[in-house]
Scaffold this motif. Structure first.
Motif, PDB file in Angstrom:
ATOM      1  N   GLU A 265      11.842 -11.456   2.563  1.00 57.33           N
ATOM      2  CA  GLU A 265      12.594 -12.341   3.469  1.00 57.33           C
ATOM      3  C   GLU A 265      12.858 -11.678   4.816  1.00 57.33           C
ATOM      4  O   GLU A 265      12.737 -12.288   5.868  1.00 57.33           O
ATOM      5  CB  GLU A 265      13.936 -12.712   2.835  1.00 57.33           C
ATOM      6  CG  GLU A 265      13.806 -13.766   1.756  1.00 57.33           C
ATOM      7  CD  GLU A 265      15.148 -14.331   1.357  1.00 57.33           C
ATOM      8  OE1 GLU A 265      15.189 -15.474   0.923  1.00 57.33           O
ATOM      9  OE2 GLU A 265      16.166 -13.614   1.473  1.00 57.33           O
ATOM     10  N   ARG A 268       9.622 -11.594   6.706  1.00 59.22           N
ATOM     11  CA  ARG A 268       9.059 -12.900   7.035  1.00 59.22           C
ATOM     12  C   ARG A 268      10.001 -13.757   7.879  1.00 59.22           C
ATOM     13  O   ARG A 268       9.590 -14.380   8.846  1.00 59.22           O
ATOM     14  CB  ARG A 268       8.722 -13.637   5.736  1.00 59.22           C
ATOM     15  CG  ARG A 268       8.036 -14.988   5.916  1.00 59.22           C
ATOM     16  CD  ARG A 268       7.876 -15.695   4.578  1.00 59.22           C
ATOM     17  NE  ARG A 268       9.185 -15.922   3.941  1.00 59.22           N
ATOM     18  CZ  ARG A 268       9.333 -16.288   2.667  1.00 59.22           C
ATOM     19  NH1 ARG A 268       8.272 -16.469   1.895  1.00 59.22           N
ATOM     20  NH2 ARG A 268      10.538 -16.474   2.173  1.00 59.22           N
ATOM     21  N   ASP A 269      11.290 -13.785   7.483  1.00 57.35           N
ATOM     22  CA  ASP A 269      12.234 -14.706   8.138  1.00 57.35           C
ATOM     23  C   ASP A 269      13.249 -13.986   9.025  1.00 57.35           C
ATOM     24  O   ASP A 269      14.032 -14.620   9.699  1.00 57.35           O
ATOM     25  CB  ASP A 269      13.020 -15.508   7.081  1.00 57.35           C
ATOM     26  CG  ASP A 269      12.119 -16.089   6.017  1.00 57.35           C
ATOM     27  OD1 ASP A 269      11.022 -16.548   6.382  1.00 57.35           O
ATOM     28  OD2 ASP A 269      12.502 -16.079   4.829  1.00 57.35           O
ATOM     29  N   LEU A 275      20.616 -16.709  -1.183  1.00 56.37           N
ATOM     30  CA  LEU A 275      19.749 -17.431  -2.117  1.00 56.37           C
ATOM     31  C   LEU A 275      18.576 -16.544  -2.541  1.00 56.37           C
ATOM     32  O   LEU A 275      18.129 -16.593  -3.684  1.00 56.37           O
ATOM     33  CB  LEU A 275      19.236 -18.733  -1.470  1.00 56.37           C
ATOM     34  CG  LEU A 275      18.332 -19.597  -2.348  1.00 56.37           C
ATOM     35  CD1 LEU A 275      19.007 -20.005  -3.653  1.00 56.37           C
ATOM     36  CD2 LEU A 275      17.863 -20.836  -1.595  1.00 56.37           C
ATOM     37  N   VAL A 315       7.303 -19.282  -3.621  1.00 58.70           N
ATOM     38  CA  VAL A 315       8.119 -20.493  -3.497  1.00 58.70           C
ATOM     39  C   VAL A 315       7.728 -21.343  -2.297  1.00 58.70           C
ATOM     40  O   VAL A 315       8.072 -22.521  -2.225  1.00 58.70           O
ATOM     41  CB  VAL A 315       9.640 -20.183  -3.434  1.00 58.70           C
ATOM     42  CG1 VAL A 315      10.141 -19.651  -4.765  1.00 58.70           C
ATOM     43  CG2 VAL A 315       9.953 -19.219  -2.301  1.00 58.70           C
TER      44      VAL A 315
ATOM     45  N   VAL B  45      17.633 -20.703   6.882  1.00 55.14           N
ATOM     46  CA  VAL B  45      16.406 -20.510   6.097  1.00 55.14           C
ATOM     47  C   VAL B  45      16.768 -20.421   4.618  1.00 55.14           C
ATOM     48  O   VAL B  45      17.604 -19.605   4.228  1.00 55.14           O
ATOM     49  CB  VAL B  45      15.684 -19.215   6.511  1.00 55.14           C
ATOM     50  CG1 VAL B  45      14.362 -19.083   5.744  1.00 55.14           C
ATOM     51  CG2 VAL B  45      15.429 -19.203   8.003  1.00 55.14           C
ATOM     52  N   TYR B  46      16.167 -21.293   3.801  1.00 53.11           N
ATOM     53  CA  TYR B  46      16.400 -21.265   2.355  1.00 53.11           C
ATOM     54  C   TYR B  46      15.080 -21.061   1.638  1.00 53.11           C
ATOM     55  O   TYR B  46      14.201 -21.908   1.705  1.00 53.11           O
ATOM     56  CB  TYR B  46      17.066 -22.555   1.891  1.00 53.11           C
ATOM     57  CG  TYR B  46      18.427 -22.747   2.506  1.00 53.11           C
ATOM     58  CD1 TYR B  46      19.541 -22.095   1.989  1.00 53.11           C
ATOM     59  CD2 TYR B  46      18.590 -23.536   3.630  1.00 53.11           C
ATOM     60  CE1 TYR B  46      20.792 -22.245   2.565  1.00 53.11           C
ATOM     61  CE2 TYR B  46      19.834 -23.697   4.211  1.00 53.11           C
ATOM     62  CZ  TYR B  46      20.929 -23.048   3.671  1.00 53.11           C
ATOM     63  OH  TYR B  46      22.164 -23.200   4.253  1.00 53.11           O
ATOM     64  N   ARG B  47      14.932 -19.959   0.945  1.00 50.24           N
ATOM     65  CA  ARG B  47      13.680 -19.609   0.266  1.00 50.24           C
ATOM     66  C   ARG B  47      12.493 -19.821   1.193  1.00 50.24           C
ATOM     67  O   ARG B  47      11.491 -20.422   0.824  1.00 50.24           O
ATOM     68  CB  ARG B  47      13.522 -20.422  -1.023  1.00 50.24           C
ATOM     69  CG  ARG B  47      14.352 -19.853  -2.157  1.00 50.24           C
ATOM     70  CD  ARG B  47      14.095 -20.594  -3.447  1.00 50.24           C
ATOM     71  NE  ARG B  47      14.772 -19.950  -4.578  1.00 50.24           N
ATOM     72  CZ  ARG B  47      14.934 -20.523  -5.754  1.00 50.24           C
ATOM     73  NH1 ARG B  47      14.511 -21.737  -5.976  1.00 50.24           N
ATOM     74  NH2 ARG B  47      15.537 -19.878  -6.734  1.00 50.24           N
ATOM     75  N   GLY B  48      12.655 -19.376   2.433  1.00 55.12           N
ATOM     76  CA  GLY B  48      11.548 -19.427   3.374  1.00 55.12           C
ATOM     77  C   GLY B  48      11.377 -20.758   4.091  1.00 55.12           C
ATOM     78  O   GLY B  48      10.591 -20.869   5.017  1.00 55.12           O
ATOM     79  N   ALA B  49      12.105 -21.788   3.665  1.00 53.16           N
ATOM     80  CA  ALA B  49      11.999 -23.097   4.319  1.00 53.16           C
ATOM     81  C   ALA B  49      13.069 -23.197   5.403  1.00 53.16           C
ATOM     82  O   ALA B  49      14.247 -23.051   5.116  1.00 53.16           O
ATOM     83  CB  ALA B  49      12.171 -24.216   3.302  1.00 53.16           C
ATOM     84  N   TYR B  51      15.483 -24.949   8.131  1.00 51.99           N
ATOM     85  CA  TYR B  51      16.152 -26.213   8.430  1.00 51.99           C
ATOM     86  C   TYR B  51      16.864 -26.091   9.765  1.00 51.99           C
ATOM     87  O   TYR B  51      17.579 -25.124   9.990  1.00 51.99           O
ATOM     88  CB  TYR B  51      17.183 -26.546   7.355  1.00 51.99           C
ATOM     89  CG  TYR B  51      16.591 -26.783   5.993  1.00 51.99           C
ATOM     90  CD1 TYR B  51      15.803 -27.897   5.760  1.00 51.99           C
ATOM     91  CD2 TYR B  51      16.815 -25.894   4.952  1.00 51.99           C
ATOM     92  CE1 TYR B  51      15.248 -28.120   4.511  1.00 51.99           C
ATOM     93  CE2 TYR B  51      16.261 -26.100   3.703  1.00 51.99           C
ATOM     94  CZ  TYR B  51      15.480 -27.219   3.480  1.00 51.99           C
ATOM     95  OH  TYR B  51      14.937 -27.443   2.254  1.00 51.99           O
TER      96      TYR B  51
END
Lengths: 445, 112
Positions: A265, A268-269, A275, A315, B45-49, B51
């Motif tokens: 994470e 990547r983010d 979570l 995921v 960001v939630y599990r890579g998604a 918003y």
């Protein structure tokens, strides 16, 4: 030894119940939207209710017993209703029952927001009968994917090495993950999937649920010890060494998986998320489940890191491939289960590829995983078709928009405005009158 | 009379309330609201998604005051609520024709 072991198994089985309710119910419930959280929790509780009964009636008989049918399943009528078993056998049945419960409940994460509750309550017993019990028999009950002489490993390598599935990588996680994928494909995407925000409504519940899952998982893995029964002394020595190893492996693999997920994470983010940490916990637990009796603690750390990292990447597949596995049953349980099952082929001390054991173990692990995937996919497809034909799978569009909690259960999880509305009476005859009398007395007092 | 409406960051609400009370403001209406300005919300960001969350939580304060006090009160709010960072909020002043106290029927300045 016997009394101590019995007491230990009572605790282990109870811990696995804790994994489903409240553990999984909170983990999944927090990730749902606020209009669907009760339905998500109800699917765990519903799975508990149905599975407990079905398991006693024919589940144990189909999974374990002497009347094997084609190495695929045991005769459901051999010990139907536990006939022929005695009280002391019941804890073994009870422990296995809890496994069936959580496996069914795991699938519910794929179908959030849109599966009819009645369809779920019919799907669970049918799916257990066609998918879970046969695969449990094939892997643990003397069937084709286990240690039997005529099983996959027996035919290919004379049973050496034997397939490794300590506590359910194939039976529980690959099985549930494939079922989740098949159901998600047959149900179709949630309305607005990929366009509307569908973010988790309460991550504190999810963190709490992940913690409870972790705690309960010790019963799941450590309780899965099987004794060869050579002598009481040998069994006692095995009990000490194996339960200690399994506990430690379960712990360190999970710790490593948290780090693996967060690392992906961060790279990547840009941010390590809560979570992600909760998901890393589950990914690590899933992956170490089949391998926890076969690895060293160092091997478990490697497995956990890989599982955390790979599941974090997996995921995102649903957005790329366009299937709506709402809470990532595929990304966490199928991928994590595969990492653990196949990973044991690399990392098992003695027989694994990295430990000089050659490729035999790896080949066995891959074949067992493939066998479980094929069976689970076919069985789930058939069961879902039957349920669809009988009562339909999905709530209609308007109901989905309104929210499945209200439509299916007549409840909403939260009353944040305090505007509860006025009382309209009761479905119980006479109850409304009685209650208004009480209110009046209260006011006068 | 003027209606002062201020939209501020939630964590500044207590400071603003204290400053207004010190100045002598006796009452106000406060609500939790959400909205966005030039910064257009934020990304989660939630599990890579990812918003885009357009609406950001804010506090809205509404006060009806005498004409003479309006400038001072706006000044107090701006000074107290400012952090210097994006999203600090806005204050605006609108004319009010008449005010009536519900309990007594008093009107305008007597009702403030």
């Amino acid at each position: 030894m016997e009394h101590g072991y019995h007491a230990f198994m009572l605790v282990a089985a109870s811990l696995v119940i804790l994994m489903t309710a409240p553990g999984l119910a909170l983990f999944y419930g927090g990730m749902s939207r606020s209009k669907s959280v009760l339905n998500m929790m109800m699917m765990s509780f519903g799975a508990l209710g149905v599975t407990g009964i079905v398991y006693v009636l024919w589940g144990w008989s189909m999974s374990f017993g002497e009347s094997d049918i084609a190495m695929l399943v045991n005769n459901p009528f051999e010990t139907f209703g536990l006939s022929g078993l005695e009280g002391a056998d019941y804890i073994g049945v009870g422990f296995q029952l809890t496994f069936a419960v959580i496996t069914a409940a795991l699938i519910s994460g794929a179908v959030a927001d849109r599966l009819k509750f009645s369809a779920w309550m019919l799907f669970v017993p049918l799916w257990l009968t066609l998918s879970y019990f046969p695969i449990a028999h094939m892997v643990w009950g003397g069937g084709f994917l286990g240690t039997a002489e005529n099983g996959i490993a027996g035919l290919l390598f004379d049973g050496d090495p034997a397939p490794i599935d300590y506590a359910g990588g194939t039976v529980v996680h690959i099985n549930a993950g494939v079922a989740g994928l098949v159901l998600a494909l047959m149900l179709g995407k949630r309305l607005g999937f990929g366009k509307e925000p569908m973010r988790p409504h309460n991550l504190t519940l999810t963190m709490l649920g992940a913690g409870l899952l972790w705690f309960g998982w010790y019963g799941f893995n450590v309780g899965s010890i099987v004794f060869p029964g050579e002598s009481a002394d040998a069994d006692a020595a095995l009990f000490l060494s194996e339960t200690s190893t399994v506990w430690l492996n379960t712990t360190v693999a999970t710790c490593a998986a948290i780090l693996g997920w967060l690392l992906v994470e961060k790279l990547r983010d840009g941010k390590a998320t809560s979570l992600g940490a909760a998901s890393g916990v589950v990914a690590g637990l899933v992956a170490i489940t089949p391998a926890c009796g076969a690895l060293s603690p160092l091997g478990s750390i490697v497995l956990g890191l890989v599982a955390g990292g790979l599941c974090a990447m997996a995921v995102g597949l649903k957005y790329r491939l366009g299937y709506d596995d709402a809470l990532d049953v595929v990304g966490v349980h199928l991928v994590g289960g595969l990492v653990g099952t196949v990973g044991a082929g690399f990392l098992a001390t003695g027989t694994g590829l990295f430990y000089g054991g050659g490729v035999a173990q790896l080949v066995v692990q891959v074949l067992v995983a493939l066998g479980a995937m094929l069976w689970a996919a076919a069985a789930t497809f058939v069961v879902a078709l039957v349920v669809k034909a009988l009562i339909g799978l999905r709530v209609d569009e308007e109901q989905e928009v309104e929210g499945i909690d209200l439509v299916e259960h007549g409840e909403s999880a939260y009353d944040l405005t305090g505007s509860g509305g006025s009382r309209r009476g009761s479905t119980l005859p006479g109850a409304a009158v009685a209650s208004s009398d009480t209110e009046k007395e209260g006011a006068n007092a | 009379m003027k209606l002062i409406t201020a939209v501020i960051k939630p964590h500044k609400w207590e400071d603003v309330r204290e400053a207004l009370e010190t100045f002598g403001v006796t009452g106000m209406t406060v609500s939790e609201v959400s909205g966005y300005g030039r910064q257009k919300g934020h990304t989660e960001v939630y599990r890579g998604a990812e918003y885009d969350v357009a609406l950001v939580p804010k506090i809205r304060i509404e006060i009806v005051v005498a004409d003479a006090d309006a400038g001072d009160i706006v000044g107090i709010i701006v000074k107290t609520a400012a952090t210097g960072r994006i999203g600090d909020g806005k204050v605006w002043v609108s004319p009010v024709e008449t005010v009536t106290r519900v309990r007594t029927g008093e009107q305008d300045d007597a009702a403030l």
